[in-house]
Design a protein around this motif. Structure first.
Motif, PDB file in Angstrom:
ATOM      1  N   SER A 151      33.598   2.717  29.120  1.00  0.00           N
ATOM      2  CA  SER A 151      35.058   2.624  29.281  1.00  0.00           C
ATOM      3  C   SER A 151      35.697   3.739  28.456  1.00  0.00           C
ATOM      4  N   THR A 152      36.704   4.379  29.006  1.00  0.00           N
ATOM      5  CA  THR A 152      37.404   5.424  28.238  1.00  0.00           C
ATOM      6  C   THR A 152      38.077   4.816  27.008  1.00  0.00           C
ATOM      7  N   GLN A 153      38.365   3.506  27.046  1.00  0.00           N
ATOM      8  CA  GLN A 153      38.984   2.857  25.876  1.00  0.00           C
ATOM      9  C   GLN A 153      38.036   2.940  24.679  1.00  0.00           C
ATOM     10  N   ASP A 154      36.744   2.728  24.925  1.00  0.00           N
ATOM     11  CA  ASP A 154      35.786   2.707  23.809  1.00  0.00           C
ATOM     12  C   ASP A 154      35.579   4.105  23.228  1.00  0.00           C
ATOM     13  N   LEU A 155      35.506   5.097  24.116  1.00  0.00           N
ATOM     14  CA  LEU A 155      35.348   6.472  23.626  1.00  0.00           C
ATOM     15  C   LEU A 155      36.609   6.898  22.858  1.00  0.00           C
ATOM     16  N   ALA A 156      37.773   6.533  23.370  1.00  0.00           N
ATOM     17  CA  ALA A 156      39.019   6.888  22.690  1.00  0.00           C
ATOM     18  C   ALA A 156      39.101   6.208  21.320  1.00  0.00           C
ATOM     19  N   ARG A 157      38.616   4.978  21.241  1.00  0.00           N
ATOM     20  CA  ARG A 157      38.637   4.264  19.947  1.00  0.00           C
ATOM     21  C   ARG A 157      37.769   5.008  18.929  1.00  0.00           C
ATOM     22  N   GLU A 158      36.592   5.442  19.357  1.00  0.00           N
ATOM     23  CA  GLU A 158      35.721   6.219  18.438  1.00  0.00           C
ATOM     24  C   GLU A 158      36.450   7.465  17.957  1.00  0.00           C
ATOM     25  N   GLU A 159      37.098   8.158  18.889  1.00  0.00           N
ATOM     26  CA  GLU A 159      37.815   9.392  18.523  1.00  0.00           C
ATOM     27  C   GLU A 159      38.979   9.082  17.584  1.00  0.00           C
ATOM     28  N   ALA A 160      39.680   7.990  17.835  1.00  0.00           N
ATOM     29  CA  ALA A 160      40.818   7.601  16.982  1.00  0.00           C
ATOM     30  C   ALA A 160      40.334   7.336  15.561  1.00  0.00           C
ATOM     31  N   ARG A 161      39.213   6.640  15.449  1.00  0.00           N
ATOM     32  CA  ARG A 161      38.675   6.312  14.119  1.00  0.00           C
ATOM     33  C   ARG A 161      38.198   7.553  13.386  1.00  0.00           C
ATOM     34  N   LYS A 162      37.830   8.584  14.157  1.00  0.00           N
ATOM     35  CA  LYS A 162      37.403   9.852  13.518  1.00  0.00           C
ATOM     36  C   LYS A 162      38.613  10.735  13.194  1.00  0.00           C
ATOM     37  N   GLY A 163      39.815  10.255  13.540  1.00  0.00           N
ATOM     38  CA  GLY A 163      41.030  10.993  13.161  1.00  0.00           C
ATOM     39  C   GLY A 163      41.602  11.892  14.248  1.00  0.00           C
ATOM     40  N   ALA A 164      41.251  11.663  15.499  1.00  0.00           N
ATOM     41  CA  ALA A 164      41.793  12.505  16.588  1.00  0.00           C
ATOM     42  C   ALA A 164      43.320  12.482  16.583  1.00  0.00           C
ATOM     43  N   ALA A 165      43.896  13.596  17.016  1.00  0.00           N
ATOM     44  CA  ALA A 165      45.351  13.765  16.965  1.00  0.00           C
ATOM     45  C   ALA A 165      46.070  12.894  17.991  1.00  0.00           C
TER      46      ALA A 165
END
Ligand code: BTN
Length: 220
Positions: free
Chosen positions: A31-45
């Motif tokens: 799910s793109t939600q899960d990949l986006a969550r990983e990126e958010a936790r890594k500090g994505a803009a």
């Protein structure tokens, strides 16, 4: 036949300040939600968009599955970091932005079915799933998942055949995903910035509600 998402074509049409300026595009994800969550936790803009050609575990609201075959549709999660006061408007901004993009790109008339389904002629064209992480009354991030049936043939999927539609089914021709997504983000940013500056989207959202004035049954 479907072609891979063309990032150059997408960026040529994108007019935003920050939405979609970082694009993460994958062939296949759960799910793109899960990949986006990983990126958010890594500090994505803020404004990062995560896109997939296919989802193997696409999720809808209320624990439902979201039919996500490869190359035909838009499966995108937009990462935002709104103030708490703006968070509550995301579930209006997302369907409104999709509705405005559909009208701009195709001229089709679109309604919103409470709370945030996007409908054409009584069938579902697109859905929105918002997942947020809050800490001490601050929003760490919000993941605005948007699934839009662009070139899907609903008849191929018995589970949604009776209830879903697509832009292709409605217009009789293919819509370019890159241009549609850029228009969607252009619209989204306008509505988001307006909400941040004290102009909430409530009236525009309410005017499009197809359930307005009708009695609805809500299952929670
Ligand atoms: C619904 O109407 O039930 C919401 C559907 C949301 C689907 C999108 S597709 C991109 C993002 N990733 C997911 O797994 N779900 C959302």
């Amino acid at each position: 036949m479907s072609t891979a998402f063309d990032k150059k074509r997408f960026h040529e049409r994108l007019k935003t300040q920050f939405l979609g300026r970082t694009l993460i595009c994958r062939e296949s994800v759960g799910s793109t939600q899960d990949l986006a969550r990983e990126e958010a936790r890594k500090g994505a803009a803020e404004g990062t968009i995560v896109l997939a050609e296919e989802q193997t575990k696409g999720r809808g609201r209320l624990g439902r599955a979201w039919v996500s075959p490869p190359g035909e549709n838009i499966y995108a999660t937009l990462l935002l970091r709104p103030e708490l006061g703006v968070l509550r408007y995301l579930s209006m901004i997302a369907p409104l932005a999709i509705a405005q993009a559909v009208e701009e790109e195709t001229g089709l008339a679109v309604a919103i079915k409470w709370p945030n389904d996007i409908m054409i002629s009584g069938r579902k064209l697109a859905g929105v799933l918002i997942e947020s992480e809050l800490r001490e009354e601050r929003v760490e991030y919000s993941l605005v998942g948007m699934g839009v049936n662009v070139n899907l043939a609903p008849q191929r999927f018995p589970e949604i055949e009776a209830s879903a539609t697509s832009l292709k089914e409605q217009t009789g021709k293919e819509t370019t995903r890159e241009e549609f997504l850029a228009t969607l983000l252009n619209r989204f940013e306008g509505l988001y910035l307006a909400a941040k500056h004290g102009e909430p989207p409530y009236k525009a959202w309410r005017e499009r509600l197809e359930t307005l004035g009708k009695s609805v049954q809500v299952t929670w």
